[in-house]
Design a protein around this motif. Structure first.
Motif, PDB file in Angstrom:
ATOM      1  N   ASP A 260       0.831  -1.208   0.000  1.00 36.97           N
ATOM      2  CA  ASP A 260       0.000   0.000   0.000  1.00 36.97           C
ATOM      3  C   ASP A 260       0.861   1.253   0.000  1.00 36.97           C
ATOM      4  OD1 ASP A 260      -2.607   1.341   0.196  1.00 36.97           O
ATOM      5  OD2 ASP A 260      -1.951   1.895   2.220  1.00 36.97           O
ATOM      6  N   LEU A 261       1.901   1.290   0.811  1.00 35.06           N
ATOM      7  CA  LEU A 261       2.777   2.462   0.892  1.00 35.06           C
ATOM      8  C   LEU A 261       3.569   2.662  -0.408  1.00 35.06           C
ATOM      9  CD1 LEU A 261       4.116   2.065   4.538  1.00 35.06           C
ATOM     10  CD2 LEU A 261       2.515   3.808   3.694  1.00 35.06           C
ATOM     11  N   ILE A 262       4.002   1.567  -1.013  1.00 37.11           N
ATOM     12  CA  ILE A 262       4.735   1.667  -2.282  1.00 37.11           C
ATOM     13  C   ILE A 262       3.844   2.273  -3.360  1.00 37.11           C
ATOM     14  CG2 ILE A 262       5.783   0.315  -4.153  1.00 37.11           C
ATOM     15  CD1 ILE A 262       6.682  -1.700  -1.946  1.00 37.11           C
ATOM     16  N   ARG A 263       2.622   1.832  -3.422  1.00 37.39           N
ATOM     17  CA  ARG A 263       1.689   2.383  -4.417  1.00 37.39           C
ATOM     18  C   ARG A 263       1.404   3.853  -4.152  1.00 37.39           C
ATOM     19  NH1 ARG A 263      -2.091  -3.007  -4.251  1.00 37.39           N
ATOM     20  NH2 ARG A 263      -1.183  -4.084  -6.061  1.00 37.39           N
ATOM     21  N   LYS A 264       1.217   4.210  -2.891  1.00 40.91           N
ATOM     22  CA  LYS A 264       0.929   5.606  -2.558  1.00 40.91           C
ATOM     23  C   LYS A 264       2.103   6.524  -2.874  1.00 40.91           C
ATOM     24  CE  LYS A 264      -2.538   4.801   1.033  1.00 40.91           C
ATOM     25  NZ  LYS A 264      -2.845   4.886   2.493  1.00 40.91           N
ATOM     26  N   ALA A 265       3.323   5.959  -2.878  1.00 42.60           N
ATOM     27  CA  ALA A 265       4.508   6.762  -3.196  1.00 42.60           C
ATOM     28  C   ALA A 265       4.649   7.021  -4.693  1.00 42.60           C
ATOM     29  CB  ALA A 265       5.764   6.066  -2.674  1.00 42.60           C
ATOM     30  N   GLY A 266       3.781   6.423  -5.501  1.00 38.19           N
ATOM     31  CA  GLY A 266       3.806   6.658  -6.940  1.00 38.19           C
ATOM     32  C   GLY A 266       4.807   5.806  -7.693  1.00 38.19           C
ATOM     33  N   CYS A 267       5.279   4.730  -7.087  1.00 38.00           N
ATOM     34  CA  CYS A 267       6.265   3.866  -7.747  1.00 38.00           C
ATOM     35  C   CYS A 267       5.595   3.063  -8.859  1.00 38.00           C
ATOM     36  CB  CYS A 267       6.879   2.907  -6.737  1.00 38.00           C
ATOM     37  SG  CYS A 267       7.762   3.727  -5.396  1.00 38.00           S
ATOM     38  N   GLU A 268       6.323   2.876  -9.940  1.00 34.06           N
ATOM     39  CA  GLU A 268       5.771   2.061 -11.022  1.00 34.06           C
ATOM     40  C   GLU A 268       5.823   0.570 -10.685  1.00 34.06           C
ATOM     41  OE1 GLU A 268       9.590   3.909 -12.985  1.00 34.06           O
ATOM     42  OE2 GLU A 268       8.143   4.510 -11.469  1.00 34.06           O
ATOM     43  N   TYR A 269       6.673   0.207  -9.709  1.00 29.56           N
ATOM     44  CA  TYR A 269       6.732  -1.185  -9.269  1.00 29.56           C
ATOM     45  C   TYR A 269       7.352  -1.222  -7.879  1.00 29.56           C
ATOM     46  CZ  TYR A 269       8.206  -5.999  -8.644  1.00 29.56           C
ATOM     47  OH  TYR A 269       8.383  -7.240  -8.123  1.00 29.56           O
ATOM     48  N   GLY A 270       7.017  -2.279  -7.122  1.00 27.07           N
ATOM     49  CA  GLY A 270       7.650  -2.508  -5.831  1.00 27.07           C
ATOM     50  C   GLY A 270       7.354  -3.905  -5.330  1.00 27.07           C
ATOM     51  N   ASP A 271       8.225  -4.417  -4.468  1.00 26.50           N
ATOM     52  CA  ASP A 271       7.985  -5.717  -3.861  1.00 26.50           C
ATOM     53  C   ASP A 271       8.590  -5.768  -2.465  1.00 26.50           C
ATOM     54  OD1 ASP A 271      10.781  -6.513  -4.109  1.00 26.50           O
ATOM     55  OD2 ASP A 271      10.393  -7.025  -6.194  1.00 26.50           O
ATOM     56  N   ILE A 272       8.147  -6.730  -1.688  1.00 28.24           N
ATOM     57  CA  ILE A 272       8.688  -6.992  -0.360  1.00 28.24           C
ATOM     58  C   ILE A 272       8.931  -8.478  -0.225  1.00 28.24           C
ATOM     59  CG2 ILE A 272       6.332  -7.061   0.613  1.00 28.24           C
ATOM     60  CD1 ILE A 272       7.572  -6.141   3.297  1.00 28.24           C
ATOM     61  N   ARG A 273      10.061  -8.825   0.401  1.00 28.94           N
ATOM     62  CA  ARG A 273      10.368 -10.218   0.725  1.00 28.94           C
ATOM     63  C   ARG A 273      10.572 -10.319   2.232  1.00 28.94           C
ATOM     64  NH1 ARG A 273      15.135 -11.539  -0.502  1.00 28.94           N
ATOM     65  NH2 ARG A 273      15.805  -9.450  -1.142  1.00 28.94           N
ATOM     66  N   LEU A 274       9.745 -11.105   2.894  1.00 28.14           N
ATOM     67  CA  LEU A 274       9.921 -11.421   4.301  1.00 28.14           C
ATOM     68  C   LEU A 274      10.533 -12.812   4.385  1.00 28.14           C
ATOM     69  CD1 LEU A 274       6.907  -9.769   4.157  1.00 28.14           C
ATOM     70  CD2 LEU A 274       7.315  -9.908   6.612  1.00 28.14           C
TER      71      LEU A 274
END
Length: 496
Positions: free
Chosen positions: A20-34
């Motif tokens: 949600d935060l990545i999208r709100k920052a306006g990034c064209e792509y993002g991912d998280i690895r836990l």
């Protein structure tokens, strides 16, 4: 003052927050690895347990693409506040990267997956008591040293086990959980005689299997042979030098030659010059794709991240690309590369073949060699021959088993390899051991001089668990399944 423990949040809450935060920052792509990694290692030297470690590392990494530039940040604190901080830091790093980046990064598309993958294992290696594992490595060294009167003066044995638990989620919509198990066992000894020392070893190759792979009966049954060959090796004559000869290479040796002269040269980030640490760049440039005669027409190298037991086998890579198989060299011609989503776009492909991998939650995914193997010769093929047939059809040559020293230049063209054991072949028979043998060749010349390939019945899975790449260095593992081969007219020792 005692610090209050950090409250750990459920992964789903953290995953959703990050995306949600990545999208709100306006990034064209993002991912998280836990990720949580458990690594257990036992090593015995002589009759002592010299190393025992059982470590767990856990954390998360966030990667974002903003205005064509990458940003990455990571933390071991799995809390909402820390996720928000790390996402903001990754975004700031992407903004900073944009100031010095000449060409914006673009990615090929990837499908969204919601899936789970677990390595099929019969016995969880971490369920076996440490005492049982310690007893095994000590028994192995003790039995090797029982040959002390004949010349065995040093012995070592080790067991290694890994478990990776990874949850990957991206702005594409993927949410993938994977649990990967890895097991390995090996040992070796040193014989000393006449002012010389020589080693000989044996291993259960590193594979993605459970404790069932640690076949105690097999390990113990090889001890006397390994010790005897070390003793014979230290007393053997030195191999020839400055001549050309025929080589017969067992899979236990050939896998490293494949790794260095086929695997690394076809990593597309290395081809483009994005990466050159430890292994240099590559001669196999994209203008030669579908043209370069990399090997003889009967030689095929295939990548397969679905291969059962393969050290690089998993459901998805660290960009959420599903595991797949493809030819790097087909009928001797350079056919493809190892790609991630970024390099695949530059190559003009519509998708990645899934070679992105990070060795830790704190590492950035990069192109890594997958399972990459030499296909067996077809039944009845003109160039298909068993190991026994290769030997019987060789007038003068050298049979090589196991790995030893190696070096290769920064373009992956010119290499030199040693081995762990060598036998002289004369008039179709193995006539005795040699020692201190090396061979030298140019990559494409070597693979074009393969004149016999083993059948499927002699296919074996061997590989490495410590391939280093990047700065700071990351370690990856992969299997190079192959069959015996015979190679004609190769320089032995120094070039003639």
């Amino acid at each position: 003052m005692v610090q209050a423990p950090i409250r750990q949040q459920a992964p789903t809450e953290l995953v959703n927050l990050a995306i949600d935060l990545i999208r709100k920052a306006g990034c064209e792509y993002g991912d998280i690895r836990l990720c949580t990694y458990r690594r257990q290692s036992l090593a015995a030297r002589d009759r002592s347990l010299g190393n025992l470690s059982d470590n767990v590392s856990s954390g998360f990494g966030v990667r974002v693409l903003l205005n064509g530039s990458w940003g990455f940040a990571a933390s071991y604190r799995k809390t909402p506040e820390e996720v928000a901080r790390v996402v903001a830091l990754a975004v700031d790093i992407a903004r900073g990267s944009r100031l010095c980046q000449r060409v914006p990064v673009k990615l090929v598309p990837v499908d969204a997956y919601r899936d789970t993958y677990i390595t099929p294992v019969q016995i969880d290696p971490f369920s076996i008591p440490i005492e049982e594992k310690a007893d095994l490595v000590l028994t192995l060294t003790d039995r090797l040293l029982a040959h002390g009167e004949k010349g065995i003066k040093k012995a070592s044995a080790s067991l290694q086990f890994q478990q990776e638990n990874k949850r990957f989620a991206s702005t594409v919509g993927s949410d993938i959980e994977q649990t990967i198990y890895r097991s390995y066992a090996g040992y070796g000894c040193t014989a000393i005689a006449d002012g010389d020392a020589q080693n000989r070893g044996y291993e259960r190759p590193p594979l993605n299997l459970g404790y069932e792979h640690i076949d105690t009966a097999d390990l113990l049954s090889q001890v006397d042979r390994v010790a005897s060959e070390a003793i014979e090796k230290v007393k053997a004559p030195k191999g020839p030098s400055g001549i050309k000869s025929t080589l017969i290479l067992k899979p236990t040796h050939l896998y490293l030659t494949i790794h260095e002269s086929v695997g690394h040269p076809t990593e597309l980030d290395r081809v483009y010059g994005y990466e050159s640490n430890f292994a240099g760049t590559s001669f196999a440039t994209t203008d030669q794709l579908k043209k370069l005669q990399y090997a003889a027409p009967w030689v095929n190298f295939k990548c397969d991240r679905t291969q059962p037991g393969g050290r690089s086998t998993m459901g998805y890579d660290d960009e959420g690309v599903r595991a797949q198989e493809w030819y790097v060299v087909k009928d001797g011609i350079l056919n493809d590369y190892l790609t991630d989503r970024e390099t695949a776009h530059r190559l003009g492909r519509g998708s990645s073949n899934g070679c992105a991998y990070a060795d830790s939650w704190s590492s950035v995914p990069m192109v890594r060699i997958p399972n990459l193997g030499l296909e067996p010769g077809p039944d009845g093929g003109d160039r298909t021959a068993t190991l026994e047939e290769m030997i019987s059809d060789t007038e003068d040559g050298i049979l090589i088993d196991g790995i030893g020293s190696f070096s290769i230049d920064q373009q992956r063209r010119n290499f030199q390899f040693g081995g762990d054991a060598f036998w002289q072949v004369k008039n179709g028979k193995v006539v005795g051991m040699l020692k201190d043998v090396t061979y030298q060749a140019m990559t494409t010349e070597f693979w074009n001089q393969v004149d016999a390939i083993g059948p499927e019945s002699e296919w074996e899975q061997h590989g490495t668990s410590f391939c280093g790449k990047g700065e700071p260095m990351q370690l990856a593992q992969m299997t190079h399944a192959c069959v015996p081969v015979r190679v004609r007219d190769i320089h032995i020792g120094g070039a003639s």
